[in-house]
Design a protein around this motif. Structure first.
Motif, PDB file in Angstrom:
ATOM      1  N   UNK A  43       1.592 -14.669  -8.886  1.00 18.63           N
ATOM      2  CA  UNK A  43       1.738 -13.973  -7.607  1.00 18.63           C
ATOM      3  C   UNK A  43       1.094 -12.587  -7.716  1.00 18.63           C
ATOM      4  N   UNK A  44       0.296 -12.228  -6.731  1.00 17.94           N
ATOM      5  CA  UNK A  44      -0.399 -10.940  -6.718  1.00 17.94           C
ATOM      6  C   UNK A  44       0.589  -9.794  -6.542  1.00 17.94           C
ATOM      7  N   UNK A  45       0.314  -8.681  -7.224  1.00 17.93           N
ATOM      8  CA  UNK A  45       1.162  -7.486  -7.178  1.00 17.93           C
ATOM      9  C   UNK A  45       0.317  -6.315  -6.693  1.00 17.93           C
ATOM     10  N   UNK A  46       0.866  -5.559  -5.737  1.00 12.79           N
ATOM     11  CA  UNK A  46       0.184  -4.356  -5.253  1.00 12.79           C
ATOM     12  C   UNK A  46       1.112  -3.161  -5.359  1.00 12.79           C
ATOM     13  N   UNK A  47       0.591  -2.069  -5.881  1.00  9.10           N
ATOM     14  CA  UNK A  47       1.295  -0.793  -5.917  1.00  9.10           C
ATOM     15  C   UNK A  47       0.692   0.080  -4.826  1.00  9.10           C
ATOM     16  N   UNK A  48       1.531   0.523  -3.922  1.00 16.29           N
ATOM     17  CA  UNK A  48       1.085   1.335  -2.795  1.00 16.29           C
ATOM     18  C   UNK A  48       1.521   2.768  -3.058  1.00 16.29           C
ATOM     19  N   UNK A  49       0.574   3.696  -2.968  1.00 15.31           N
ATOM     20  CA  UNK A  49       0.852   5.093  -3.284  1.00 15.31           C
ATOM     21  C   UNK A  49       0.584   5.980  -2.079  1.00 15.31           C
ATOM     22  N   UNK A  50       1.608   6.756  -1.723  1.00 12.13           N
ATOM     23  CA  UNK A  50       1.487   7.695  -0.619  1.00 12.13           C
ATOM     24  C   UNK A  50       0.717   8.920  -1.088  1.00 12.13           C
ATOM     25  N   UNK A  51      -0.068   9.498  -0.185  1.00 11.49           N
ATOM     26  CA  UNK A  51      -0.793  10.712  -0.536  1.00 11.49           C
ATOM     27  C   UNK A  51      -0.888  11.630   0.672  1.00 11.49           C
ATOM     28  N   UNK A  52      -1.119  12.890   0.377  1.00 12.08           N
ATOM     29  CA  UNK A  52      -1.339  13.908   1.406  1.00 12.08           C
ATOM     30  C   UNK A  52      -2.726  14.493   1.217  1.00 12.08           C
ATOM     31  N   UNK A  53      -3.233  15.110   2.272  1.00 11.22           N
ATOM     32  CA  UNK A  53      -4.581  15.675   2.219  1.00 11.22           C
ATOM     33  C   UNK A  53      -4.673  16.880   1.290  1.00 11.22           C
ATOM     34  N   UNK A  54      -3.611  17.681   1.230  1.00 11.26           N
ATOM     35  CA  UNK A  54      -3.607  18.876   0.377  1.00 11.26           C
ATOM     36  C   UNK A  54      -2.238  19.066  -0.251  1.00 11.26           C
ATOM     37  N   UNK A  55      -2.196  19.824  -1.345  1.00 13.13           N
ATOM     38  CA  UNK A  55      -0.926  20.185  -1.972  1.00 13.13           C
ATOM     39  C   UNK A  55      -0.252  19.044  -2.703  1.00 13.13           C
ATOM     40  N   UNK A  56       1.057  19.037  -2.609  1.00 15.20           N
ATOM     41  CA  UNK A  56       1.905  18.043  -3.267  1.00 15.20           C
ATOM     42  C   UNK A  56       1.513  16.639  -2.821  1.00 15.20           C
ATOM     43  N   UNK A  57       1.438  15.708  -3.731  1.00 13.55           N
ATOM     44  CA  UNK A  57       1.119  14.295  -3.500  1.00 13.55           C
ATOM     45  C   UNK A  57      -0.339  14.063  -3.103  1.00 13.55           C
ATOM     46  N   UNK A  58      -1.243  14.965  -3.481  1.00 13.89           N
ATOM     47  CA  UNK A  58      -2.658  14.698  -3.219  1.00 13.89           C
ATOM     48  C   UNK A  58      -3.156  13.632  -4.194  1.00 13.89           C
ATOM     49  N   UNK A  59      -4.149  12.896  -3.752  1.00 11.87           N
ATOM     50  CA  UNK A  59      -4.726  11.830  -4.564  1.00 11.87           C
ATOM     51  C   UNK A  59      -5.087  12.352  -5.951  1.00 11.87           C
TER      52      UNK A  59
END
Length: 183
Positions: A43-59
């Motif tokens: 079964x395929x597994x995907x990890x989805x990651x939230x990101x923001x354009x700037x600051x905390x949680x940027x890519x």
């Protein structure tokens, strides 16, 4: 019907600063068990990651990285998102279509935001959804504890029948993966 496992937003910046989400370590352990069983069944597994354009949680930032102790493998799909809906303006739908997936197992963070929104969106798009009932989490809020929020979503999401496809909430140990289906 093929199945895919979606792991939503289990990231360093959401799981490691204090206070941590409800049952953070247990949820990561349950997700690792789910991903291991899914991969073993093909079964395929995907990890989805939230990101923001700037600051905390940027890519690429430390806060954007997958949470410590979460096991992702090179063959797993990584999907970037910027809204609570894992389908909106992402590659998720195309990836699922290419794999001929019709059923999703969903787990991760945050129960009342990204897990809820992605579950509803998936059902609206015609996917059958199995919510791993003990493998999603959030932080306590002023109006309700994280445990209450998780229990509420486990009870209410399966009641949404107007989409057509079923939504069920099943404890992670009871989620079974087979080559073409999941219970």
């Amino acid at each position: 019907m093929k199945t895919a496992l979606l792991v939503i937003d289990v990231q360093h910046g959401l799981f490691h600063p204090a206070p941590r989400p409800f049952e953070a370590d247990e949820v990561v352990h349950r997700i690792n068990a789910l991903t291991q069983r899914a991969r073993a069944a093909g079964v395929a597994v995907a990890f989805i990651q939230h990101e923001r354009a700037t600051g905390w949680m940027t890519f690429g930032s430390e806060s954007w990285q997958l949470a410590q102790h979460l096991t992702a493998l090179p063959e797993d799909e990584l999907i970037r998102k910027r809204t609570p809906d894992s389908f909106l303006n992402t590659t998720l739908g195309d990836w699922l279509t290419a794999q001929d997936v019709g059923r999703l197992v969903i787990c991760g963070y945050a129960t009342e935001f990204c897990v809820d929104t992605t579950t509803r969106s998936a059902a609206g798009l015609g996917y059958e959804v199995v919510l791993a009932a003990d493998a999603h989490t959030t932080h306590d809020k002023a109006h309700a504890s994280a445990a209450q929020i998780r229990a509420h979503h486990n009870a209410t999401l399966p009641c949404l029948t107007s989409f057509g496809p079923s939504i069920s909430a099943v404890n992670s140990l009871d989620v079974t993966f087979r080559a073409a289906a999941v219970n």
